[in-house]
Design an enzyme around this catalytic site. Structure first.
Site, PDB file in Angstrom:
ATOM      1  CG  ASP A  88     126.627 -39.286 123.223  1.00 19.50           C
ATOM      2  OD1 ASP A  88     126.836 -39.910 124.401  1.00 19.50           O
ATOM      3  OD2 ASP A  88     126.669 -39.888 122.126  1.00 19.50           O
ATOM      4  CD  GLU A  93     122.110 -39.062 123.204  1.00 18.39           C
ATOM      5  OE1 GLU A  93     123.409 -39.121 122.732  1.00 18.39           O
ATOM      6  OE2 GLU A  93     121.677 -39.915 124.160  1.00 18.39           O
ATOM      7  CG  HIS A 150     120.019 -45.312 121.239  1.00 19.48           C
ATOM      8  ND1 HIS A 150     121.217 -45.229 121.848  1.00 19.48           N
ATOM      9  CD2 HIS A 150     120.341 -45.406 119.762  1.00 19.48           C
ATOM     10  CE1 HIS A 150     122.277 -45.456 120.942  1.00 19.48           C
ATOM     11  NE2 HIS A 150     121.633 -45.568 119.561  1.00 19.48           N
TER      12      HIS A 150
END
Lengths: 499, 65
Positions: A88, A93, A150
């Site tokens: 990413d 990621e 996230h």
């Protein structure tokens, strides 16, 4: 009724090549992931029919993985545990597969740490002598650049977004007292004249807005990305960017556990029963104020003119959550057992933080990090600006067990190491990730593309055949194990599925 | 500002059987904790990045999210 909080975590890892004249993080990330995937393909038990080498000229990982539907010209692998492992921008990621409760989410997050550690070892065998890759599970380079960790939670589409924003904001500002991963110094443009030697959160310095779509600049505390990767009439995915990556299992468990519970309470409009509103006067300023307040004693201004400390806001959220659990149950957060553990752990850390934060050095990342850094500083009589302290801050997060400082601290574990090992290759059984992972285990060469909400099969002669997976809680072991064991080929699977 | 009411914590619902079996560090004596930290710091001295300044300087992350 609150829906089951299907959840997942995406972690961007920091990466640097040591010994390279001109380190290129994109190339390093690709090398890392390709090295991992190529190594997997040599392992016994994988059903590879083609003989193409592990790396294709365009940089795609081919074996053991499926290329993305949208070609990014960057590596993008879907793993047999249902996770996605890709480049990413300039970071490797790892996105966990869809999980159905907080324990499962940290299990697959931990599995990701193993995937990265193994990638580092695999890459070491490919790099020129004198070079090695260092990968960190943190969120900041200490120079003003941040990268995300996230969280994603499935929510009922019918809940007004404004209600989510109103009630999740105080939780996001205050939960960092146990989710924070700790950081030496500050990277904020201004700390308001405060001398910040160490702070609770990696990320608090980087948030400038209350609500918005951005993730890389003018970051908002509540992110509005609305891309559910499932039936968008029924669901939304709350994309949470305000958290730190955790290594401490207790902290990670509480991060997703308390947030799942708070979101269920929002779905059931439970905050309407609170005796007061917790709306903060200035959430962005409060986020930093809490992060800089190692004594956890500073009052935060509420919109109604009163003040509360972060810890008191958390106590009252816990109080509301207990009442919610008694009346509405805990099915939406994984059932009574998981829910009870969330409530008990939540209480333990708040009690510990209130009496003596240092008593939680075995449970919380920021406390563990502060304890060793402060100890080291005292032993060697160092100033807070000393590079050795900044290096310790980074090295706390190293995924290589030989280098990781965190791994040496003997912190409390909630997960059994065997389950973590298994989760590197086996998918969760309770979500659609089961179907994705199992199909990839058996028929990876017949899968042209794997996405969150579909699998695309290439059977050779026919046009590509797409199997939609729009319901995150379908395609579980209970639903499809029998079907998968009773068919002997992807063609037979598709025939039975009627697609 | 001065007349603002400071909200007090309303005796939060701490459960009856407050589970305190975890948090082992809390029960240890100060000296024991100090010895433990000393051992840990010895170990950290051994694994800590040799060229801390160079490592910190070269660790730059751009792009992401």
């Amino acid at each position: 009724m609150a829906i089951v909080k299907v959840l997942g975590m995406e972690t961007e890892y920091g990466i640097v090549i040591r010994g390279a004249a001109e380190p290129n993080p994109i190339a390093a990330s690709s090398t890392l992931i390709n090295a991992y995937v190529a190594e997997l393909s040599r392992n016994v038990g994988w059903d590879f029919e083609d003989e193409s080498p592990g790396r294709d000229a365009r940089g795609f990982a081919r074996e053991g993985s499926a290329p993305p539907e949208v070609e990014t010209h960057l590596v993008n692998a879907v793993l047999t545990n249902g996770a996605r492992y890709y480049v990413d921008h300039a970071h490797p990621e790892y996105s966990t597969p869809e999980c159905s409760n907080a324990y499962e989410a940290i299990l697959y997050d931990r599995a990701g740490e193993l995937v990265l550690a193994r990638s580092v070892a695999a890459a070491a065998r490919l790099l020129p002598p004198g070079q090695s890759v260092v990968v960190l599970k943190n969120n900041s380079d200490g120079k003003g650049n941040s990268y995300g960790s996230h969280e994603n939670y499935l929510m009922d589409r019918s809940v007004p977004f404004a209600r989510i924003v109103q009630h999740v904001m105080p939780h996001f500002v205050t939960r960092q007292i146990y989710t924070g991963a700790g950081k030496v110094g500050s990277e904020a443009a201004s700390t308001g004249g405060q001398d910040v030697r160490f702070q609770i959160s990696q990320r608090a310095d980087f948030f400038e807005e209350e609500v918005g779509l951005e993730t890389t600049l003018k970051r908002p505390i509540v992110n509005t990305r609305d891309e559910p990767h499932c039936d968008s009439q029924k669901y939304r995915r709350l994309h949470v960017i305000v958290g730190d990556a955790n290594l401490a299992e207790v902290a990670g468990f509480l991060k997703v556990g308390t947030t799942s519970l708070v979101l269920s309470m929002i779905e059931d409009d439970w905050f309407a029963r609170a005796s007061r509103e917790y709306t903060l006067q200035s959430p962005v300023a409060a986020l930093r104020r809490v992060s800089y307040d190692l004594d956890l004693s500073l009052p935060l201004e509420l919109a109604d003119g009163r003040t509360m400390t972060a810890i008191d806001i958390q106590w009252e959220h816990l109080d509301l959550a207990r009442k919610y659990a008694e009346e509405r149950g805990l099915d939406s957060v994984g059932g009574a057992d998981v829910g009870r553990d969330i409530l008990q752990r939540w209480e333990q850390v708040l009690a510990g933080l209130e009496s003596d934060p240092m008593s939680l050095a075995g449970q919380l990342d920021w406390v563990a990090k502060l304890r060793v850094i402060e100890g080291y500083r005292e032993r060697h009589q160092l100033s807070w600006q000393d590079h050795r302290l900044a290096a310790m801050d980074l090295q706390y997060h190293d995924v290589d067990p030989a280098r990781s400082l965190q791994a040496r601290l003997g912190m409390e574990r909630l997960l059994d190491p065997d389950s973590v090992e298994r989760s590197v290759s086996e998918p969760p059984e309770t979500t659609r990730a089961y179907f994705r992972g199992k199909c990839l285990q058996r028929w990876s060469s017949a899968i042209a593309a794997a996405n969150w909400d579909s699998l695309v099969f290439d059977l050779g002669s026919d046009p590509l055949r797409r199997v939609p997976m729009m319901e995150p809680l379908r395609g579980t072991k209970a639903h499809v194990e029998e079907l998968l064991t009773s068919v002997s080929s992807p063609a037979e699977l598709l025939e039975r599925l009627g697609s | 500002m001065a007349e603002r009411e400071q909200i007090r914590k309303p005796a939060p619902a701490r459960s009856e059987e407050t589970p305190v079996e975890e948090v082992p560090a809390a029960n240890k004596k100060g000296e024991e904790l100090k010895a433990e930290l000393d051992d840990l710091l010895d170990e950290i001295d051994e694994v800590l990045e040799e060229n801390a300044e160079e490592f910190v300087r070269s660790y730059v992350q751009k792009g992401g999210e």
